[in-house]
Design a protein around this motif. Structure first.
Motif, mmCIF file in Angstrom:
data_model
loop_
_atom_site.group_PDB
_atom_site.id
_atom_site.type_symbol
_atom_site.label_atom_id
_atom_site.label_comp_id
_atom_site.label_asym_id
_atom_site.label_seq_id
_atom_site.Cartn_x
_atom_site.Cartn_y
_atom_site.Cartn_z
ATOM 1 N N CYS A 100 0.694 -1.615 0.135
ATOM 2 C CA CYS A 100 -0.437 0.495 -0.596
ATOM 3 C C CYS A 100 1.332 1.102 -0.637
ATOM 4 C CB CYS A 100 -0.833 0.105 1.424
ATOM 5 S SG CYS A 100 0.051 0.347 2.852
ATOM 6 N N PRO A 101 0.370 2.771 -0.335
ATOM 7 C CA PRO A 101 1.001 3.552 0.018
ATOM 8 C C PRO A 101 1.301 3.731 1.003
ATOM 9 C CG PRO A 101 -1.449 3.932 -1.342
ATOM 10 C CD PRO A 101 -0.993 2.780 -0.425
ATOM 11 N N ASP A 168 -5.730 7.805 -17.238
ATOM 12 C CA ASP A 168 -4.462 6.951 -18.547
ATOM 13 C C ASP A 168 -4.167 5.582 -18.163
ATOM 14 O OD1 ASP A 168 -4.042 7.423 -16.128
ATOM 15 O OD2 ASP A 168 -2.705 8.468 -15.284
ATOM 16 N N ASP A 169 -5.277 4.798 -17.794
ATOM 17 C CA ASP A 169 -4.809 4.045 -17.996
ATOM 18 C C ASP A 169 -4.277 3.135 -16.389
ATOM 19 O OD1 ASP A 169 -6.592 3.000 -20.077
ATOM 20 O OD2 ASP A 169 -5.141 2.801 -21.217
ATOM 21 N N SER A 170 -3.566 4.238 -15.720
ATOM 22 C CA SER A 170 -2.551 4.094 -14.486
ATOM 23 C C SER A 170 -3.835 4.176 -13.438
ATOM 24 C CB SER A 170 -2.470 5.143 -14.500
ATOM 25 O OG SER A 170 -1.134 5.583 -15.510
ATOM 26 N N ARG A 171 -3.337 3.315 -12.046
ATOM 27 C CA ARG A 171 -4.344 2.539 -10.755
ATOM 28 C C ARG A 171 -3.629 3.735 -9.619
ATOM 29 N NH1 ARG A 171 -8.110 -0.723 -9.886
ATOM 30 N NH2 ARG A 171 -7.802 -1.738 -11.499
ATOM 31 N N TYR A 172 -4.678 4.577 -9.360
ATOM 32 C CA TYR A 172 -4.238 5.464 -8.082
ATOM 33 C C TYR A 172 -5.085 5.046 -6.847
ATOM 34 C CZ TYR A 172 -2.657 8.641 -12.289
ATOM 35 O OH TYR A 172 -2.222 8.706 -13.254
ATOM 36 N N PHE A 193 -0.812 8.694 -4.278
ATOM 37 C CA PHE A 193 0.073 7.596 -5.360
ATOM 38 C C PHE A 193 -0.847 7.483 -6.534
ATOM 39 C CE2 PHE A 193 0.507 8.403 -0.414
ATOM 40 C CZ PHE A 193 2.003 8.875 -0.619
ATOM 41 N N LYS A 194 0.151 6.613 -7.264
ATOM 42 C CA LYS A 194 0.236 6.152 -8.539
ATOM 43 C C LYS A 194 0.526 4.275 -8.291
ATOM 44 C CE LYS A 194 1.451 6.153 -13.768
ATOM 45 N NZ LYS A 194 2.295 6.839 -14.528
ATOM 46 N N MET A 195 -0.474 3.837 -8.629
ATOM 47 C CA MET A 195 0.602 2.188 -8.255
ATOM 48 C C MET A 195 1.712 1.890 -9.002
ATOM 49 S SD MET A 195 -2.336 -0.770 -7.923
ATOM 50 C CE MET A 195 -1.324 -2.675 -7.463
ATOM 51 N N GLU A 196 2.890 1.790 -9.175
ATOM 52 C CA GLU A 196 3.259 1.871 -10.159
ATOM 53 C C GLU A 196 3.439 -0.581 -10.449
ATOM 54 O OE1 GLU A 196 4.871 3.800 -11.864
ATOM 55 O OE2 GLU A 196 4.661 5.638 -10.390
ATOM 56 N N ASN A 197 3.403 -0.888 -8.941
ATOM 57 C CA ASN A 197 3.250 -2.355 -9.450
ATOM 58 C C ASN A 197 2.670 -2.883 -8.486
ATOM 59 O OD1 ASN A 197 5.720 -2.505 -7.116
ATOM 60 N ND2 ASN A 197 6.513 -2.423 -9.359
ATOM 61 N N THR A 200 4.687 -1.169 -4.783
ATOM 62 C CA THR A 200 5.423 0.446 -5.460
ATOM 63 C C THR A 200 4.524 1.015 -5.407
ATOM 64 O OG1 THR A 200 7.753 -0.720 -6.155
ATOM 65 C CG2 THR A 200 6.940 1.781 -6.494
ATOM 66 N N PHE A 201 4.315 2.753 -4.812
ATOM 67 C CA PHE A 201 3.746 3.109 -4.915
ATOM 68 C C PHE A 201 4.060 5.368 -4.829
ATOM 69 C CE2 PHE A 201 0.891 -0.237 -3.443
ATOM 70 C CZ PHE A 201 -0.315 -0.110 -3.782
ATOM 71 N N SER A 202 4.366 5.443 -5.941
ATOM 72 C CA SER A 202 4.295 6.538 -5.990
ATOM 73 C C SER A 202 4.056 7.871 -5.861
ATOM 74 C CB SER A 202 5.815 6.883 -7.179
ATOM 75 O OG SER A 202 4.535 6.898 -8.150
#
Length: 284
Positions: A100-101, A168-172, A193-197, A200-202
């Motif tokens: 999680c973030p 944008d097909d990204s999960r937040y 936060f954006k879910m990179e995988n 990882t959450f950026s």
């Protein structure tokens, strides 16, 4: 009578001697818990250490959680003040695992207390559960421990976190910061936060979160003088103003806009559309 006077004189001299010499002795340090006013959410033992997790909240809750840690060396019966700590909250689902973030874990002004935050996206249950993985190092040694924790839905049942797929097909993950609402213009903030995988959450720092508070039970009326949330680099969160004109149930409708002024997720509220698909809930 002379004997009594002699004993009293001796006692006074002895006390004076102790008082005069106390300044040169090492002070006796009473270990008062600096988190006594917080809730002890869990404590467990590993590696001959006791680990305590505290919060201002009464439970691990879905949404934003600020957490405070203490590590006690059972061998010396003292709290550790020179540790380097990292953590990974881990959700064990029936078919997958994800994190999680979260923030880094840092030391506070009190040497024995460490803090950080985690945004839990979902509650646990009997078959799927959260585990707090900790790694901490001090005096040249590194230790690891993983402990199951009970993450629950908010006590009031209100929605304080949104997990969504953007245009944008990204999960937040968008989470509301703790708020004590009042009839006024409230400081209002959130983290994004954006879910990179799965692990990882950026942190997203160049978007905008637009707010439209409404009272569904009162004709879905809004309020004046709200300010959309923009990123505050010093606070590392999105901040704005939330106008609440009366007590009751409020739905904070949300739209997330990217750096190109494109709507990533969320819709306008209108006569035909009473609510955005993204929202927070407040009741007071």
């Amino acid at each position: 009578m002379k004997t009594i006077k002699f004993l009293l004189a001796t006692l006074i001299i002895s006390l004076s001697f102790i008082s005069c010499n106390s300044d040169s002795d090492d002070p006796i340090i009473v270990d008062e818990n600096p988190l006594a006013d917080f809730t002890l959410l869990t404590s467990f033992t590993a590696n001959n250490h006791s680990i305590e997790v505290y919060s201002e909240q009464s439970q691990f809750s879905v949404g934003y959680n600020e957490l405070f840690l203490r590590f006690k060396d059972e061998g010396t019966d003292s709290y550790i003040s020179n540790a380097i700590v990292s953590w990974t909250p881990m959700m064990h689902m029936t078919e997958m695992m994800h994190s999680c973030p979260k923030s880094a874990v840092t030391k506070t002004n009190d040497a024995s207390v460490y803090k950080g935050f985690a945004v839990f996206q979902m509650p646990g249950n009997a078959d799927e559960y959260w585990e707090l993985e900790l790694e901490y190092s001090f005096n040249g040694q590194t230790y690891n421990v993983a402990e199951r924790i009970a993450v629950k839905a908010p006590i009031d049942g209100n929605k304080t976190v949104n997990v969504f797929m953007g245009a944008d097909d990204s999960r937040y993950v968008l989470a509301m910061m703790p708020l004590k609402p009042k009839v006024a213009i409230n400081d209002f903030s959130a983290v994004l936060f954006k879910m990179e995988n799965m692990m990882t959450f950026s942190e997203v720092d160049n978007f905008k979160v637009m707010i439209d508070p409404r009272m569904p039970g009162m004709g879905n009326h809004g309020s004046p003088n709200n300010e959309d949330l923009t990123y505050d680099a010093s606070a590392k969160m999105y901040t704005g103003k939330l106008s609440l004109t009366m007590t009751g149930y409020w739905k904070i409708n949300l739209k997330v806009e990217n750096e190109n002024a494109e709507i990533v997720k969320g819709e306008d509220v209108s006569d035909e559309n009473e609510s955005s698909s993204l929202f927070f809930e407040i009741e007071f």
